[in-house]
Design a protein around this motif. Structure first.
Motif, PDB file in Angstrom:
ATOM      1  N   VAL A  44       1.419  -0.824   0.051  1.00 42.47           N
ATOM      2  CA  VAL A  44       0.251  -0.248   0.056  1.00 42.47           C
ATOM      3  C   VAL A  44       0.891   1.394   0.281  1.00 42.47           C
ATOM      4  O   VAL A  44       1.472   1.441  -1.211  1.00 42.47           O
ATOM      5  N   SER A  45       1.311   1.713   1.557  1.00 45.58           N
ATOM      6  CA  SER A  45       2.029   3.623   1.406  1.00 45.58           C
ATOM      7  C   SER A  45       3.201   2.346   1.413  1.00 45.58           C
ATOM      8  O   SER A  45       4.031   3.801   0.873  1.00 45.58           O
TER       9      SER A  45
ATOM     10  N   THR B  34      -6.981   1.876   1.465  1.00 47.29           N
ATOM     11  CA  THR B  34      -6.949   0.645   1.006  1.00 47.29           C
ATOM     12  C   THR B  34      -7.832   0.797  -0.747  1.00 47.29           C
ATOM     13  O   THR B  34      -7.647  -0.582  -0.976  1.00 47.29           O
TER      14      THR B  34
ATOM     15  N   GLY C 176      -5.770   0.189  -3.887  1.00 46.62           N
ATOM     16  CA  GLY C 176      -4.932   0.844  -2.847  1.00 46.62           C
ATOM     17  C   GLY C 176      -3.435  -0.653  -2.581  1.00 46.62           C
ATOM     18  O   GLY C 176      -1.740  -0.173  -2.940  1.00 46.62           O
ATOM     19  N   TRP C 177      -4.291  -1.927  -3.237  1.00 49.63           N
ATOM     20  CA  TRP C 177      -2.781  -3.231  -3.150  1.00 49.63           C
ATOM     21  C   TRP C 177      -1.550  -2.408  -4.768  1.00 49.63           C
ATOM     22  O   TRP C 177      -2.844  -1.885  -5.938  1.00 49.63           O
TER      23      TRP C 177
END
Length: 376
Positions: A116-117, A146, A149-150
């Motif tokens: 994610v981040s 999310t 976000g993947w």
């Protein structure tokens, strides 16, 4: 003929250790119903491993280790086929506890993982499959939402890591999202490559041209038949592909399309079908498959989630002549039966011998597709 292999399924717990090796033992699971799958004449499909829960993106190391990310289970796997019989006899969990670690990319001996981040790197990973190294953080300031976000990640022919930033919504207009970016392996030199990309979970570079092509998932809640998912080609840095203003190259969004023109954005090279959930894609650059498949884009379609009549749940072949699409046809069908799925393709990967691996996050499996011309 379809050959069915029952892959190993045994978990060897090690108290207090984060990383767990899965050794080869007889599987207690029911065999996967590969007899339901349909492939073109001459192709065969077998189970490479049935012990990869929620398998998503695939990557391969220089020594033949296959790496697989996941989404729901937070793990990254390493699969080895030491005897080279086309079946992974050992599956190791090399990373655990990450947030949606879908993306895996191998570069100069190191494994890069998206979370994610964050983008993390595990150095010299094939030297340390049993005792994986501590992660180094490459990037820690990507958006943390999310929703989309993947991230599918991959290194391009320019040696840079390409990372999508999906829209944090079904449809919205937020600065800094819905784009593809690239960076140096150490996270420096970030540059936006393409805009107006709602959510890409698969991309690759065309052999011979090095042009970047990507799949894109269309927005939801415009009905069963709008909009189509897309296969797109990046012709120049900074190109805009329409989201959220224009969908599938010809349909203005009912909210965000006011005052816009679809002609101002790049149309897809191919409409893939409504809500098919096109994910991983690779160009076939192997020599095992017939010549007609050389240079074709192979696309995993995960399948619709809210369409009245389900669509996708298959692996498709897009035949190309440069930028021109010559054909669009199934390579694997049969994961969906009577509106119920037993498998959902998530990614594809061409192996050094020309075989094709296909990950399936619903069945927790990876399949191996081969071709053998029949003698008369």
């Amino acid at each position: 003929m379809i050959r069915i292999f029952r892959a190993p399924s045994f978990l060897a717990p090690v108290c207090g250790l984060l990383f767990v090796a899965m050794a080869a033992h007889a599987s207690a699971k029911d065999p996967l119903p590969l007899e339901k799958l349909k492939l073109p004449k001459g192709f065969e499909i077998a189970v490479y491993s049935a012990d990869v829960p929620n398998a998503r993106e695939l990557a391969i190391g220089t020594r033949g280790t296959v790496f697989a990310g996941s989404r729901r289970v937070g793990k990254v796997y390493a699969l080895t086929d030491a005897d080279q019989d086309g079946r992974a006899e050992t599956v190791r969990v090399i990373v655990d506890g990450l947030q949606l670690p879908v993306g895996v990319a191998f570069h100069e001996g190191d494994l890069y993982v998206s979370a994610v981040s964050q983008i993390l790197v595990y150095r010299n990973i094939e030297d340390h499959l049993d005792t994986p190294p501590k992660a180094e953080v490459v990037v820690s300031d990507l958006p943390g939402e999310t929703h989309h976000g993947w991230k599918f990640i991959a290194f391009g022919p320019d040696g840079k890591l390409y990372v999508p930033i999906g829209a944090p919504c079904n449809v919205c207009d937020r600065e800094g999202y819905a784009k593809l970016l690239r960076m140096n392996p150490d996270g420096s030199g970030r540059e936006d490559v393409a805009y107006g990309v709602r959510n890409s979970v698969g991309f690759d570079w065309q052999p011979g041209t090095n042009a970047l092509w990507f799949t894109e998932n269309g927005r939801d809640l415009l009905g069963d038949d709008l909009p189509s998912d897309e296969l797109n080609r990046v012709g120049r840095t900074g190109e805009h592909f329409g989201f959220p203003y224009c969908h599938q190259g010809d349909t203005l969004d009912p909210e965000f399309g006011e005052g816009k023109r679809c002609a101002d954005y790049t149309a897809p090279a191919l409409k893939l079908g409504p809500h098919v959930a096109a994910l991983g894609m690779r160009f076939y650059d192997g020599k095992m498959f017939p010549a007609a498949y050389r240079g074709a884009a192979i696309i995993a379609q995960h399948g619709s989630w809210n369409r009245t009549q389900k669509s996708g749940y298959r692996v498709m072949t897009v035949r190309l002549d440069g930028n021109k699409v010559l054909g669009y046809e199934p390579l694997i069908e049969g994961f969906l039966e009577n509106e119920e799925s037993w498998g959902r393709p998530a990614d594809v990967l061409v192996m050094p011998d020309g075989a094709l691996l296909v990950s399936d996050d619903q069945a927790g499996a990876i399949y191996r597709v081969t071709y053998a011309a029949k003698r008369q």
